[in-house]
Design a protein around this motif. Structure first.
Motif, PDB file in Angstrom:
ATOM      1  N   ILE A  13       0.833  -1.207   0.000  1.00  0.00           N
ATOM      2  CA  ILE A  13       0.000   0.000   0.000  1.00  0.00           C
ATOM      3  C   ILE A  13       0.866   1.256   0.000  1.00  0.00           C
ATOM      4  N   GLU A  14       2.014   1.178   0.698  1.00  0.00           N
ATOM      5  CA  GLU A  14       2.945   2.308   0.676  1.00  0.00           C
ATOM      6  C   GLU A  14       3.339   2.647  -0.766  1.00  0.00           C
ATOM      7  N   ILE A  15       3.556   1.594  -1.552  1.00  0.00           N
ATOM      8  CA  ILE A  15       4.059   1.783  -2.916  1.00  0.00           C
ATOM      9  C   ILE A  15       2.924   2.154  -3.881  1.00  0.00           C
ATOM     10  N   TYR A  16       1.855   1.375  -3.853  1.00  0.00           N
ATOM     11  CA  TYR A  16       0.829   1.508  -4.892  1.00  0.00           C
ATOM     12  C   TYR A  16      -0.401   2.283  -4.450  1.00  0.00           C
ATOM     13  N   GLY A  17      -0.647   2.354  -3.160  1.00  0.00           N
ATOM     14  CA  GLY A  17      -1.894   2.927  -2.661  1.00  0.00           C
ATOM     15  C   GLY A  17      -2.886   1.807  -2.388  1.00  0.00           C
ATOM     16  N   ALA A  18      -3.904   2.091  -1.581  1.00  0.00           N
ATOM     17  CA  ALA A  18      -4.864   1.058  -1.170  1.00  0.00           C
ATOM     18  C   ALA A  18      -5.680   0.561  -2.360  1.00  0.00           C
ATOM     19  N   ASP A  19      -6.145   1.457  -3.213  1.00  0.00           N
ATOM     20  CA  ASP A  19      -7.024   1.039  -4.311  1.00  0.00           C
ATOM     21  C   ASP A  19      -6.376   0.024  -5.252  1.00  0.00           C
ATOM     22  N   PRO A  20      -5.148   0.256  -5.727  1.00  0.00           N
ATOM     23  CA  PRO A  20      -4.545  -0.751  -6.613  1.00  0.00           C
ATOM     24  C   PRO A  20      -4.378  -2.106  -5.938  1.00  0.00           C
ATOM     25  N   VAL A  21      -4.082  -2.122  -4.633  1.00  0.00           N
ATOM     26  CA  VAL A  21      -3.946  -3.404  -3.935  1.00  0.00           C
ATOM     27  C   VAL A  21      -5.319  -4.080  -3.823  1.00  0.00           C
ATOM     28  N   ARG A  22      -6.351  -3.307  -3.540  1.00  0.00           N
ATOM     29  CA  ARG A  22      -7.719  -3.858  -3.488  1.00  0.00           C
ATOM     30  C   ARG A  22      -8.107  -4.420  -4.853  1.00  0.00           C
TER      31      ARG A  22
END
Ligand SMILES: [Zn+2]
Length: 507
Positions: free
Chosen positions: A309-318
């Motif tokens: 999440i640090e790298i991509y943000g929460a939305d891309p991980v979701r």
């Protein structure tokens, strides 16, 4: 009003969160956000299971009391839903005083109703599973899940008469959607048909746990304590309110396949024994596998979702969790796959679509879009079945299929840009009307898609609606054609998903 109560399992605090926990929590959050969009009365519960024997062991290794250890590590666990932007209504800890009191009352009901008796138990016990193992379940004398030898345990325990619930459980499995997917229901059914053994609900010689109310020298077996959280939380999540009447049995339990037996067999039987309705539905999902191995702390193959999440943000991980593996099945996922979807799908398919569309509206129409729906619009045709299709899939826990259905429309919108070539229309004054219609359809199509996507990528959906100067209206009826009114002041939107460096190879 229809009610929708969704739960994740409560996670063991013997370690810190990994991607496998984030996976279940994200799926539950997608489901509950979607149900909220449809106006359902919802409740979303997650939390931690603190009373495992191995918690006491890990704490002792660190020179802490179990409660001190649990208090410290609970911080990281409470952080998990926040960081992945999960909208849980409550976070339960099994060391909550209210939970402990409720469990004692629940177990007392089992006892008073005659479903509990005392016996000596001897058997092989895997501390990793917190479960007794039969010889047949072992591989080379070890628990296959944990690659360790079980311990021989012999003690006087209180037993729950699970065996007397065989017929009632089999009747429950007649409900076609009680346990999903269907092959998991068959797994549970064959386990019950194979004959049920009573199981011990207490442990002697332990102090870390909830005392058995009629025998305070024993504590509740961790599962007899943990499963009850799904009910206990409803009694104190909102101070002064008891939500049991409101949300029980409208509950949908999400769980990974390794805890199927506890949830699909033990739990419904315990509920029936205590005088409660069994849960409405249980959905058993597979593992998100990185490099073909279960992502699990005990195997030392851990991806910290918070790092991603640090790298991509929460939305891309979701987005990646929902899309990488068909929800319900096991499947291989990779960090390269996350990066690829970030660039190709989020960055190009969605991000570029928004950038191009807003740039064209700004350039050709000074940021203005006039309400101009047309009857024979391709976008109208693409959007017409979307709302019902996505809702039906999410009602069946098809988190991956519903997202693919939305993405079909994202791809259709991209094809529409190419097919209508607004940059050509803009050169010809005689095509002014046609250009208005095309730009309207693009803005309206992206708006509808953003609403449909908001359960998956809530922050992104909001940014898309803002870029299009649309109200933040997420009601499911908005997933339809022609809801965009006259708009002014649209500017070329900055990239939704800026380019990032590819991930370094795993260390
Ligand atoms: Zn084990």
């Amino acid at each position: 009003m229809e009610r929708y109560y969704v739960t994740t399992p409560i996670y063991y605090v013997n370690s810190t969160p990994h991607i496998g926990h984030a996976y279940t929590t994200i799926a539950a959050d997608i489901l509950v956000r979607h149900q909220r969009q449809r106006g359902r009365d919802t409740f979303f519960l997650t939390g931690v299971d603190e009373h495992a024997a191995k918690v006491a062991r890990v704490a002792a290794e660190q020179g802490l009391s179990p409660q001190e250890y649990a208090d410290r590590i609970a911080v990281a666990w409470r952080e998990l839903p926040r960081r992945i932007n999960a909208s849980n209504d409550f976070f339960i800890r099994t060391s909550d005083e209210e939970h402990k009191r409720f469990v004692q009352g629940f177990l007392q009901k089992l006892y008073d109703n005659g479903h509990v008796y005392q016996d000596v138990y001897a058997g092989l016990y895997c501390v990793g599973c917190e479960a007794f193992k039969t010889e047949g379940e072992l591989v080379d004398g070890k628990c296959a899940e944990h690659d360790r030898e079980p311990e021989w345990i012999e003690e006087r325990n209180w037993f729950f008469r699970l065996s007397s619930f065989q017929e009632q459980l089999l009747a429950l499995y007649e409900r076609p959607d009680f346990v999903l997917p269907a092959f998991r229901a068959n797994e549970a059914r064959s386990f019950v048909e194979g004959g049920l053994q009573d199981f011990s609900i207490s442990r002697a010689g332990q102090t870390w746990g909830i005392p058995i109310p009629w025998d305070t020298d024993s504590v509740a077996y961790v599962w007899a304590d943990a499963l009850v959280n799904y009910l206990s939380a409803l009694t104190y999540a909102r101070p002064g309110e008891n939500l049991v009447e409101r949300f029980w049995p409208a509950v949908h339990h999400l769980l990974a396949k390794d805890i199927l037996r506890f949830h699909c067999v033990y739990w419904p039987a315990m509920l029936l024994a205590a005088g409660y309705e069994p849960p409405r539905q249980l959905f058993v999902h597979g593992y998100l596998l990185l490099d073909d191995r279960k992502i699990s702390k005990s195997l030392g193959n851990v991806v910290d979702p918070l790092d991603l999440i640090e790298i991509y943000g929460a939305d891309p991980v979701r987005f990646w969790c929902a899309r990488a593996v068909s929800f319900g099945q096991d499947g291989a996922a990779s960090l390269e796959g996350l990066h690829e979807r970030y660039e190709r799908e989020l960055g190009n398919d969605l991000g570029n679509l928004l950038s191009r569309t807003t740039a064209m509206v700004a350039r050709y129409r000074n940021g203005t879009v006039r309400k101009a729906p047309t009857r024979d619009s391709d976008i109208a045709a693409a959007l017409a079945p979307l709302g019902a299709d996505v809702a039906a899939r999410l009602d069946a826990f098809d988190v991956t299929g519903a997202l693919e259905r939305i993405w079909e429309v994202v791809r259709a919108l991209n094809r529409y840009v190419e097919a209508t070539a607004p940059w050509q229309l803009a050169k010809d004054e005689a095509q002014a009307d046609a250009l208005d219609h095309v730009l309207y359809d693009l803005v309206d199509g992206i708006r509808a898609v953003a609403v449909a996507l908001s359960a998956y990528v809530p922050e992104t959906a909001e940014r898309v609606l803002e870029a299009l100067h649309q109200p933040l209206e997420l009601a499911w009826a908005e997933v339809a054609y022609g809801r965009t009114g006259d708009v002014e002041g649209i500017e070329a939107a900055p990239p939704l998903f800026p380019r990032l460096d590819a991930p370094a190879p795993a260390a």
